[in-house]
Design an enzyme around this catalytic site. Structure first.
Site, PDB file in Angstrom:
ATOM      1  N   ARG A 153      49.675 -23.493 110.470  1.00 50.44           N
ATOM      2  CA  ARG A 153      48.405 -24.194 110.695  1.00 50.44           C
ATOM      3  C   ARG A 153      47.393 -23.660 109.695  1.00 50.44           C
ATOM      4  NH1 ARG A 153      44.103 -23.141 115.506  1.00 50.44           N
ATOM      5  NH2 ARG A 153      43.492 -21.558 113.998  1.00 50.44           N
ATOM      6  N   TYR A 180      35.151 -22.759 112.582  1.00 48.53           N
ATOM      7  CA  TYR A 180      36.256 -22.437 113.486  1.00 48.53           C
ATOM      8  C   TYR A 180      37.536 -22.036 112.738  1.00 48.53           C
ATOM      9  CZ  TYR A 180      40.401 -22.953 116.196  1.00 48.53           C
ATOM     10  OH  TYR A 180      41.618 -22.684 116.753  1.00 48.53           O
ATOM     11  N   ASP A 222      43.892 -28.123 112.848  1.00 46.73           N
ATOM     12  CA  ASP A 222      43.201 -28.217 114.138  1.00 46.73           C
ATOM     13  C   ASP A 222      41.736 -28.600 113.898  1.00 46.73           C
ATOM     14  OD1 ASP A 222      42.236 -27.841 116.691  1.00 46.73           O
ATOM     15  OD2 ASP A 222      43.100 -25.835 116.953  1.00 46.73           O
ATOM     16  N   HIS A 263      39.633 -29.038 116.337  1.00 44.59           N
ATOM     17  CA  HIS A 263      38.929 -28.352 117.426  1.00 44.59           C
ATOM     18  C   HIS A 263      37.852 -29.210 118.100  1.00 44.59           C
ATOM     19  CE1 HIS A 263      38.366 -24.460 119.507  1.00 44.59           C
ATOM     20  NE2 HIS A 263      39.639 -24.384 119.154  1.00 44.59           N
ATOM     21  N   GLU A 309      45.501 -31.741 115.215  1.00 46.17           N
ATOM     22  CA  GLU A 309      45.303 -31.311 116.603  1.00 46.17           C
ATOM     23  C   GLU A 309      43.862 -31.483 117.068  1.00 46.17           C
ATOM     24  OE1 GLU A 309      46.378 -27.197 117.025  1.00 46.17           O
ATOM     25  OE2 GLU A 309      45.269 -26.986 118.899  1.00 46.17           O
ATOM     26  N   GLU A 331      45.408 -28.248 124.765  1.00 44.24           N
ATOM     27  CA  GLU A 331      45.303 -26.817 125.090  1.00 44.24           C
ATOM     28  C   GLU A 331      44.271 -26.550 126.176  1.00 44.24           C
ATOM     29  OE1 GLU A 331      44.321 -25.328 121.101  1.00 44.24           O
ATOM     30  OE2 GLU A 331      42.317 -24.859 121.830  1.00 44.24           O
ATOM     31  N   ARG A 373      50.031 -29.979 124.272  1.00 49.58           N
ATOM     32  CA  ARG A 373      49.746 -28.567 123.983  1.00 49.58           C
ATOM     33  C   ARG A 373      49.483 -27.718 125.223  1.00 49.58           C
ATOM     34  NH1 ARG A 373      49.608 -25.603 120.604  1.00 49.58           N
ATOM     35  NH2 ARG A 373      47.446 -25.200 120.051  1.00 49.58           N
ATOM     36  N   GLU A 393      53.317 -22.380 119.406  1.00 52.21           N
ATOM     37  CA  GLU A 393      52.311 -21.675 118.605  1.00 52.21           C
ATOM     38  C   GLU A 393      52.497 -20.166 118.749  1.00 52.21           C
ATOM     39  OE1 GLU A 393      48.261 -22.322 119.809  1.00 52.21           O
ATOM     40  OE2 GLU A 393      47.449 -21.571 117.911  1.00 52.21           O
ATOM     41  N   TRP A 442      32.870 -27.197 120.622  1.00 53.89           N
ATOM     42  CA  TRP A 442      33.476 -26.066 119.899  1.00 53.89           C
ATOM     43  C   TRP A 442      34.981 -26.198 119.915  1.00 53.89           C
ATOM     44  CZ3 TRP A 442      36.653 -21.703 120.409  1.00 53.89           C
ATOM     45  CH2 TRP A 442      36.674 -20.916 119.220  1.00 53.89           C
TER      46      TRP A 442
END
Ligand code: KDG
Ligand code: MG
Length: 402
Positions: A147, A159, A210, A212, A236, A262, A283, A339, A402
């Site tokens: 990643r 991030y 990602d 995010h 992602e 996630e 995830r 991951e 975030w």
């Protein structure tokens, strides 16, 4: 067998972890991860005040009934605090069940479907040159999937690229670190990153990225399209987890594979996305989705819709969570990837683990149970530190995802 005691252990060997340890009258014990980054003590209180007392005297082999008792029995369902608390107990109970059966957990789940578990790790840089170099180091270490995140010109920290991704500060007046965000700057720069990574490292390495949760659906659609040339393994968390219908729009516009989940904590969070085949990878992970019992159910549901698994495995979930995930990963027929962001050496000392990493693949090991324990004496040396994830604001000060 009867449950005789439940201990909630909080320690901070570089990061905070919450561990549930269940004791039985036959001398078998089991451990489970219940860590919720930045809100650890809420889970501790939920466990200590409401769940642990209701476990004493119960038969630890009745895992499903205990899961339902805490989930349905509370009336107030779902949510990250509740589900992390249930996960800690559930994972510890599966550990005990596998130890009682004298088997590694994956054998109880149905046995191995593969020899080893493909993982992806992280590479990042404050600029493209640094990120390209970091990818090279990861390839040398044997990783097959990486990643990649990069700092964005004009934004001081972004991030996944700087050192301040967690504010680990024991001071009572510590506030979360604040980052600055600009979607337009980000969208212009990220395709340049992947162009440079492909030019430097070729096409044999799997690349992931990602976002995010920071984009709107149409922005995510544009990014997916702009990255199609790089043939990513996935893009992602493009949009905030609440915007599930937004995936319909993203999906219509791009063939870049999509991953999300996630922050999901139940199977219902993933229902629409799976039923409409709006995502390619789910995830969810044992600690945040309610333990081995619930994660297994999500994985099976995903298999019906050709969605593959990809358990969240950043460092803020303890090695116990990774261990439990790896048993599921070795078994699950619709496995995608796991991951693995690695652990600080102090963390691995506190959590002796049977799992291992070799040439970009993980394996849960053959120890009975899930194969991860906690060294309680050592854990005492690392007391809890109040710590937060950063918050994120647009350049004009507006609070952002975030
Ligand atoms: O606690 C939050 C982290 O686990 C998260 O920010 C890491 O996005 C992440 C990832 O994909 O590992
Ligand atoms: Mg993520």
């Amino acid at each position: 067998m009867k449950i005789t005691d439940v201990k909630i252990i909080v320690c901070s060997p570089g990061r905070n972890f919450v561990t549930v340890k269940i004791f039985t009258d036959e001398g078998l014990t089991g451990v489970g991860d219940a860590t919720l980054n930045g809100r650890e003590k809420a889970v501790v209180a939920y466990l200590q005040e409401h769940l642990a007392p209701l476990l004493i005297g119960r038969d630890p082999s009745r895992i499903e009934d205990i899961w339902q008792y805490f989930y349905k029995g509370a009336y107030w369902r779902r949510g990250p605090v509740t589900m992390a608390a249930i996960a800690g107990i559930d994972t510890a109970l599966w550990d005990i069940k596998a130890k009682a059966a004298n088997m590694p957990l994956y054998q109880l789940l149905g046995g191995a479907s593969r020899e080893k578990v493909l993982c992806y790790t992280h590479a990042q840089g404050t600029d493209i040159a640094e990120a390209v170099e970091a990818v090279g180091r990861r390839i040398e270490q044997g990783y097959k999937a990486i990643r990649v995140q990069v700092g964005i010109p004009g934004l001081p920290d972004v991030y996944g690229t700087g050192k301040k991704s967690v504010t680990n500060n024991a001071a009572d007046d510590a506030f979360p670190h604040e980052e600055t965000w600009s979607t337009s700057k980000y969208l212009r720069y990220v395709p340049e990153l992947f162009k440079a990574v492909r030019e430097a490292h070729g096409w044999d390495i799997e690349l992931l990225h990602d976002s995010h949760h920071r984009l709107t659906p149409i922005e995510a659609a544009r990014l997916g399209k702009d990255l199609e040339f790089a043939r990513l393994f996935w893009l992602e968390d493009t949009v905030a987890a609440e915007y599930q219908e937004g995936f319909r729009l993203i999906r219509k516009h791009t063939t870049t594979p999509l991953a999300v989940g996630e922050v999901f904590n139940t199977i219902w969070d993933a229902r629409l996305l799976m039923e409409e085949q709006l995502i390619d990878y789910i995830r969810t992970t044992t600690v945040h989705a309610g333990g081995v019992t619930a994660q297994r159910r999500i994985m099976d549901f995903a298999s019906v819709y050709n969605v593959r698994t990809a358990c969240h495995g950043a460092m803020d979930m303890s090695p116990i969570c990774l261990g439990a995930n790896l048993h599921l990963d070795l078994w699950v027929p619709n496995f995608g990837i796991q991951e693995y962001s690695g652990y600080l050496p102090e963390i691995l000392d506190v959590f002796p683990s049977a799992w291992s990493l070799k040439d970009g693949y993980l394996h849960p090991g053959e120890a009975i149970g899930h194969g991860v324990e906690i060294d309680e004496k050592l854990a005492e040396k690392y007391p809890y530190q109040r710590a937060y994830l950063p918050v994120n604001r647009l350049e004009d000060g507006t609070l952002w995802h975030w």
